[in-house]
Design an enzyme around this catalytic site. Sequence first.
Site, short mmCIF file in Angstrom:
data_model
loop_
_atom_site.label_atom_id
_atom_site.label_comp_id
_atom_site.label_asym_id
_atom_site.label_seq_id
_atom_site.Cartn_x
_atom_site.Cartn_y
_atom_site.Cartn_z
CG ASN A 10 -1.75 1.23 1.35
OD1 ASN A 10 -1.92 1.98 0.40
ND2 ASN A 10 -2.29 1.45 2.54
CD1 TRP A 11 3.57 1.03 -2.69
CD2 TRP A 11 3.36 1.94 -4.73
NE1 TRP A 11 4.21 0.21 -3.58
CE2 TRP A 11 4.09 0.73 -4.84
CE3 TRP A 11 3.10 2.66 -5.88
CZ2 TRP A 11 4.57 0.26 -6.06
CZ3 TRP A 11 3.56 2.20 -7.10
CH2 TRP A 11 4.30 1.02 -7.18
CG HIS A 95 -5.54 1.82 5.60
ND1 HIS A 95 -5.05 2.81 6.43
CD2 HIS A 95 -4.52 0.95 5.42
CE1 HIS A 95 -3.78 2.56 6.72
NE2 HIS A 95 -3.43 1.44 6.12
N GLY A 173 2.83 2.76 10.89
CA GLY A 173 3.70 3.90 10.73
C GLY A 173 4.39 4.36 12.01
CB SER A 214 5.70 -1.41 12.00
OG SER A 214 5.28 -0.08 12.25
N GLY A 235 3.07 -1.06 4.31
CA GLY A 235 3.18 0.35 3.99
C GLY A 235 4.60 0.73 3.60
N GLY A 236 5.36 1.26 4.56
CA GLY A 236 6.67 1.81 4.28
C GLY A 236 7.64 0.87 3.57
#
Length: 257
Positions: A10-11, A95, A173, A214, A235-236
């Site tokens: 998921n950008w 989300h 995050g 994370s 994510g990241g």
Amino acid sequence: MARTPIIAGNWKMNKSPDEAVAFVSELAPKIAAYDAVDRVVAPTFVALTAVASALADSPIKVAAQDAHWESDGAYTSQVSVAMVAPFVEYVIIGHSECRAYLNESDENVNRKARAILAAGLKPIIAVGESLAQNEAGETVPFVRSQVEAALAGIAPEGLKRVVIAYEPIWAIGTGKSASGELADAIIKAAVRDTVGSLYGREIAETLRIQYGGSVKPGNMEEYMAQPNIDGALVGGASLEVEDFAALVDIASGVKGY
């Protein structure tokens, strides 16, 4: 029962169309051989068509980060399921950032899930609790209620195309993450057992459930070793080619496919 692992990146609000195309052009050959793992990228709406075109001959699938349940109408800023359907196989809904920042309700998550399924696509439905709810011992009943609401009115046949992502809000995050054992216990009690009560144990055992929050190469093996975790919504770490490729490699190796 063997369930195909699914790693979805998921950008969020990152990567321009040119950056997104350059990224998938570098990523695709690195993970092309992992056919036993479903690999998914979710670019922004403005990069969606470009990424879909770049991956047209690739086994990597594309997801939209959200979609409205109505096919058209006076919904300024929104993009419908019908609009993204030619370019994607998956749509992420529910989300925590959408729930928190855009007032996404359980009812609207359900509307979106049903619209996505009606279009022949696959919803990735995110659920998860806040830190306050977690510390108050409310995680399982809260997440259970999210799952029940999201799946309301969905037939057993439709559930075959559903993916649920358990993402504790306090781990998104933040650099914090639930242990593999804790995440698996919550996923079993709040997600798989809930689906079992709604659809029966046999169907519940076919449902793919991701962990998110994370996730990175350093902890991926711990999550993939759990019996109820079938992949990750990332994510990241999905924004770096080598990290994304490592996640796919670990999922493939640990699950033994």
